[in-house]
Design a protein around this motif. Structure first.
Motif, PDB file in Angstrom:
ATOM      1  N   TYR A  95      10.691   3.482   2.004  1.00  0.00           N
ATOM      2  CA  TYR A  95      10.539   4.722   1.254  1.00  0.00           C
ATOM      3  C   TYR A  95      11.200   4.562  -0.105  1.00  0.00           C
ATOM      4  CZ  TYR A  95       9.241   6.842   5.675  1.00  0.00           C
ATOM      5  OH  TYR A  95       8.596   7.141   6.839  1.00  0.00           O
ATOM      6  N   SER A  96      10.492   4.976  -1.158  1.00  0.00           N
ATOM      7  CA  SER A  96      11.053   4.885  -2.498  1.00  0.00           C
ATOM      8  C   SER A  96      10.285   5.813  -3.432  1.00  0.00           C
ATOM      9  CB  SER A  96      10.959   3.445  -3.008  1.00  0.00           C
ATOM     10  OG  SER A  96      11.484   3.328  -4.306  1.00  0.00           O
ATOM     11  N   ILE A  97      10.922   6.174  -4.540  1.00  0.00           N
ATOM     12  CA  ILE A  97      10.246   6.971  -5.563  1.00  0.00           C
ATOM     13  C   ILE A  97       9.216   6.110  -6.286  1.00  0.00           C
ATOM     14  CG2 ILE A  97      10.598   8.180  -7.756  1.00  0.00           C
ATOM     15  CD1 ILE A  97      13.320   9.091  -6.631  1.00  0.00           C
ATOM     16  N   SER A  98       9.562   4.822  -6.455  1.00  0.00           N
ATOM     17  CA  SER A  98       8.628   3.907  -7.114  1.00  0.00           C
ATOM     18  C   SER A  98       8.554   2.590  -6.342  1.00  0.00           C
ATOM     19  CB  SER A  98       9.059   3.641  -8.560  1.00  0.00           C
ATOM     20  OG  SER A  98      10.344   3.066  -8.583  1.00  0.00           O
ATOM     21  N   GLN A  99       7.471   1.875  -6.573  1.00  0.00           N
ATOM     22  CA  GLN A  99       7.244   0.609  -5.873  1.00  0.00           C
ATOM     23  C   GLN A  99       8.227  -0.454  -6.365  1.00  0.00           C
ATOM     24  OE1 GLN A  99       3.132  -0.592  -5.524  1.00  0.00           O
ATOM     25  NE2 GLN A  99       3.669  -2.734  -5.660  1.00  0.00           N
ATOM     26  N   ILE A 100       8.811  -1.181  -5.422  1.00  0.00           N
ATOM     27  CA  ILE A 100       9.721  -2.287  -5.729  1.00  0.00           C
ATOM     28  C   ILE A 100       8.884  -3.563  -5.860  1.00  0.00           C
ATOM     29  CG2 ILE A 100      11.678  -3.661  -4.887  1.00  0.00           C
ATOM     30  CD1 ILE A 100      12.471  -0.773  -5.448  1.00  0.00           C
ATOM     31  N   SER A 101       9.146  -4.338  -6.897  1.00  0.00           N
ATOM     32  CA  SER A 101       8.449  -5.617  -7.056  1.00  0.00           C
ATOM     33  C   SER A 101       8.958  -6.591  -6.001  1.00  0.00           C
ATOM     34  CB  SER A 101       8.693  -6.184  -8.460  1.00  0.00           C
ATOM     35  OG  SER A 101       8.134  -7.477  -8.557  1.00  0.00           O
ATOM     36  N   THR A 128       0.853  -1.178   0.000  1.00  0.00           N
ATOM     37  CA  THR A 128       0.000   0.000   0.000  1.00  0.00           C
ATOM     38  C   THR A 128       0.892   1.233   0.000  1.00  0.00           C
ATOM     39  OG1 THR A 128      -1.583  -1.233   1.345  1.00  0.00           O
ATOM     40  CG2 THR A 128      -1.897   1.137   1.207  1.00  0.00           C
ATOM     41  N   ALA A 129       0.599   2.184  -0.888  1.00  0.00           N
ATOM     42  CA  ALA A 129       1.413   3.397  -1.006  1.00  0.00           C
ATOM     43  C   ALA A 129       0.720   4.600  -0.379  1.00  0.00           C
ATOM     44  CB  ALA A 129       1.700   3.688  -2.469  1.00  0.00           C
ATOM     45  N   VAL A 130       1.491   5.387   0.355  1.00  0.00           N
ATOM     46  CA  VAL A 130       1.020   6.631   0.966  1.00  0.00           C
ATOM     47  C   VAL A 130       2.103   7.678   0.723  1.00  0.00           C
ATOM     48  CG1 VAL A 130       0.390   7.742   3.143  1.00  0.00           C
ATOM     49  CG2 VAL A 130      -0.202   5.354   2.765  1.00  0.00           C
ATOM     50  N   PRO A 131       1.749   8.884   0.269  1.00  0.00           N
ATOM     51  CA  PRO A 131       2.779   9.919   0.078  1.00  0.00           C
ATOM     52  C   PRO A 131       3.560  10.145   1.371  1.00  0.00           C
ATOM     53  CG  PRO A 131       0.699  10.620  -0.872  1.00  0.00           C
ATOM     54  CD  PRO A 131       0.416   9.352  -0.102  1.00  0.00           C
ATOM     55  N   SER A 132       4.841  10.278   1.231  1.00  0.00           N
ATOM     56  CA  SER A 132       5.707  10.449   2.389  1.00  0.00           C
ATOM     57  C   SER A 132       5.708  11.897   2.855  1.00  0.00           C
ATOM     58  CB  SER A 132       7.132  10.018   2.040  1.00  0.00           C
ATOM     59  OG  SER A 132       7.998  10.344   3.096  1.00  0.00           O
ATOM     60  N   SER A 133       5.585  12.064   4.150  1.00  0.00           N
ATOM     61  CA  SER A 133       5.702  13.405   4.722  1.00  0.00           C
ATOM     62  C   SER A 133       7.149  13.665   5.141  1.00  0.00           C
ATOM     63  CB  SER A 133       4.771  13.552   5.924  1.00  0.00           C
ATOM     64  OG  SER A 133       5.084  12.586   6.898  1.00  0.00           O
ATOM     65  N   MET A 135       7.384   7.896  -1.815  1.00  0.00           N
ATOM     66  CA  MET A 135       6.177   7.271  -1.266  1.00  0.00           C
ATOM     67  C   MET A 135       6.608   6.370  -0.118  1.00  0.00           C
ATOM     68  SD  MET A 135       3.624   8.352  -3.108  1.00  0.00           S
ATOM     69  CE  MET A 135       2.251   7.244  -3.124  1.00  0.00           C
ATOM     70  N   ASN A 136       5.726   6.222   0.839  1.00  0.00           N
ATOM     71  CA  ASN A 136       5.935   5.287   1.930  1.00  0.00           C
ATOM     72  C   ASN A 136       5.113   4.041   1.600  1.00  0.00           C
ATOM     73  OD1 ASN A 136       6.422   3.963   4.322  1.00  0.00           O
ATOM     74  ND2 ASN A 136       5.110   5.280   5.548  1.00  0.00           N
ATOM     75  N   CYS A 194      13.607  -8.638  -5.207  1.00  0.00           N
ATOM     76  CA  CYS A 194      13.655  -7.276  -4.658  1.00  0.00           C
ATOM     77  C   CYS A 194      14.665  -6.416  -5.400  1.00  0.00           C
ATOM     78  CB  CYS A 194      13.956  -7.296  -3.164  1.00  0.00           C
ATOM     79  SG  CYS A 194      15.591  -7.932  -2.748  1.00  0.00           S
ATOM     80  N   ARG A 195      14.767  -6.614  -6.696  1.00  0.00           N
ATOM     81  CA  ARG A 195      15.740  -5.854  -7.493  1.00  0.00           C
ATOM     82  C   ARG A 195      15.501  -4.351  -7.284  1.00  0.00           C
ATOM     83  NH1 ARG A 195      17.475  -6.795 -13.699  1.00  0.00           N
ATOM     84  NH2 ARG A 195      19.167  -5.308 -13.614  1.00  0.00           N
ATOM     85  N   GLY A 196      16.563  -3.640  -6.990  1.00  0.00           N
ATOM     86  CA  GLY A 196      16.472  -2.205  -6.765  1.00  0.00           C
ATOM     87  C   GLY A 196      16.297  -1.827  -5.300  1.00  0.00           C
ATOM     88  N   PHE A 197      16.097  -2.809  -4.443  1.00  0.00           N
ATOM     89  CA  PHE A 197      15.918  -2.537  -3.024  1.00  0.00           C
ATOM     90  C   PHE A 197      17.283  -2.295  -2.389  1.00  0.00           C
ATOM     91  CE2 PHE A 197      14.642  -3.143   1.330  1.00  0.00           C
ATOM     92  CZ  PHE A 197      13.335  -2.703   1.337  1.00  0.00           C
ATOM     93  N   SER A 198      17.347  -1.373  -1.438  1.00  0.00           N
ATOM     94  CA  SER A 198      18.603  -1.122  -0.737  1.00  0.00           C
ATOM     95  C   SER A 198      18.340  -0.912   0.747  1.00  0.00           C
ATOM     96  CB  SER A 198      19.322   0.092  -1.321  1.00  0.00           C
ATOM     97  OG  SER A 198      18.676   1.280  -0.921  1.00  0.00           O
ATOM     98  N   SER A 199      19.390  -1.056   1.522  1.00  0.00           N
ATOM     99  CA  SER A 199      19.262  -0.896   2.968  1.00  0.00           C
ATOM    100  C   SER A 199      18.929   0.543   3.356  1.00  0.00           C
ATOM    101  CB  SER A 199      20.545  -1.355   3.663  1.00  0.00           C
ATOM    102  OG  SER A 199      21.639  -0.603   3.196  1.00  0.00           O
ATOM    103  N   SER A 200      19.123   1.493   2.443  1.00  0.00           N
ATOM    104  CA  SER A 200      18.837   2.900   2.743  1.00  0.00           C
ATOM    105  C   SER A 200      17.341   3.215   2.713  1.00  0.00           C
ATOM    106  CB  SER A 200      19.573   3.803   1.753  1.00  0.00           C
ATOM    107  OG  SER A 200      19.055   3.620   0.451  1.00  0.00           O
ATOM    108  N   MET A 201      16.518   2.221   2.413  1.00  0.00           N
ATOM    109  CA  MET A 201      15.075   2.448   2.316  1.00  0.00           C
ATOM    110  C   MET A 201      14.368   2.355   3.664  1.00  0.00           C
ATOM    111  SD  MET A 201      14.187   0.578  -1.226  1.00  0.00           S
ATOM    112  CE  MET A 201      14.564   1.358  -2.779  1.00  0.00           C
ATOM    113  N   GLY A 202      15.132   2.210   4.728  1.00  0.00           N
ATOM    114  CA  GLY A 202      14.575   2.300   6.068  1.00  0.00           C
ATOM    115  C   GLY A 202      13.949   1.035   6.617  1.00  0.00           C
TER     116      GLY A 202
END
Length: 131
Positions: free
Chosen positions: A114-120, A38-43, A49-50, A70-78
Motif C-alpha cells: 500500500y502506498s500513495i505512489s508507486q515505488i520504483s 498493477t495498481a488498484v485503489p485501496s478499500s 493504492m494497492n 526500492c527507495r522509499g519502501f518501508s516495512s509499514s507497507m504491508g
C-alpha cells in the motif's frame, strides 16, 4: 578396441553437451528479471493504492540473491519481510531472503503493498546459477 570406438563416438556429444550447458549463464542477464506492477485503489486506506507486484525470472537458470531498487519502501507497507525486505542502506530490497527464483510464471514472486505512489522496483543485482 570396441570400448575405445564407443568412446570416440560418445566424446563429441559429451563435449557439445558441456559447451551448451556452460553457456547458459552467459546468456542470462539481470534484465531477464521482469517486474510488473498493477495498481488498484485501496478499500482499506483512503488515498492509497494497492500495488500488486510480480517478479518473474525469464532465464533458464535460477537467479538468487535478487536485489531490487526500492527507495522509499518501508516495512509499514504491508509486505512479508520473508518476501521483500529493505536492506540497511534503504536503497535496495532483498527478494525472498536471497532464495532462488526459478524460470517462468509459476515461480514468479508475488506480493502487494500500500502506498500513495508507486515505488520504483527494478532489479539491480542477482547471482545467476546454472547447474
Amino acid at each position: 578396441m570396441e570400448g575405445g570406438n564407443l568412446m570416440q563416438k560418445f566424446l563429441p556429444f559429451l563435449l557439445l553437451f558441456c559447451l551448451c550447458n556452460s553457456g547458459n549463464a552467459q546468456n542470462c542477464k539481470l534484465t531477464d528479471l521482469t517486474v510488473t506492477q498493477t495498481a488498484v485503489p485501496s478499500s482499506v486506506k483512503a488515498g492509497y493504492m494497492n500495488y500488486t507486484v510480480a517478479v518473474e525470472n525469464q532465464c533458464i537458470c535460477t537467479q538468487t540473491n535478487v536485489k531490487l531498487s526500492c527507495r522509499g519502501f518501508s516495512s509499514s507497507m504491508g509486505v512479508d519481510p520473508d518476501v521483500l525486505s529493505v536492506d540497511s542502506d534503504g536503497q535496495c530490497c532483498t527478494l525472498k531472503s536471497g532464495s532462488p527464483i526459478g524460470m517462468g510464471p509459476s515461480y514468479a514472486v508475488k506480493f502487494s503493498y500500500y502506498s500513495i505512489s508507486q515505488i520504483s522496483l527494478r532489479p539491480v543485482s542477482s547471482t545467476i546459477s546454472c547447474s
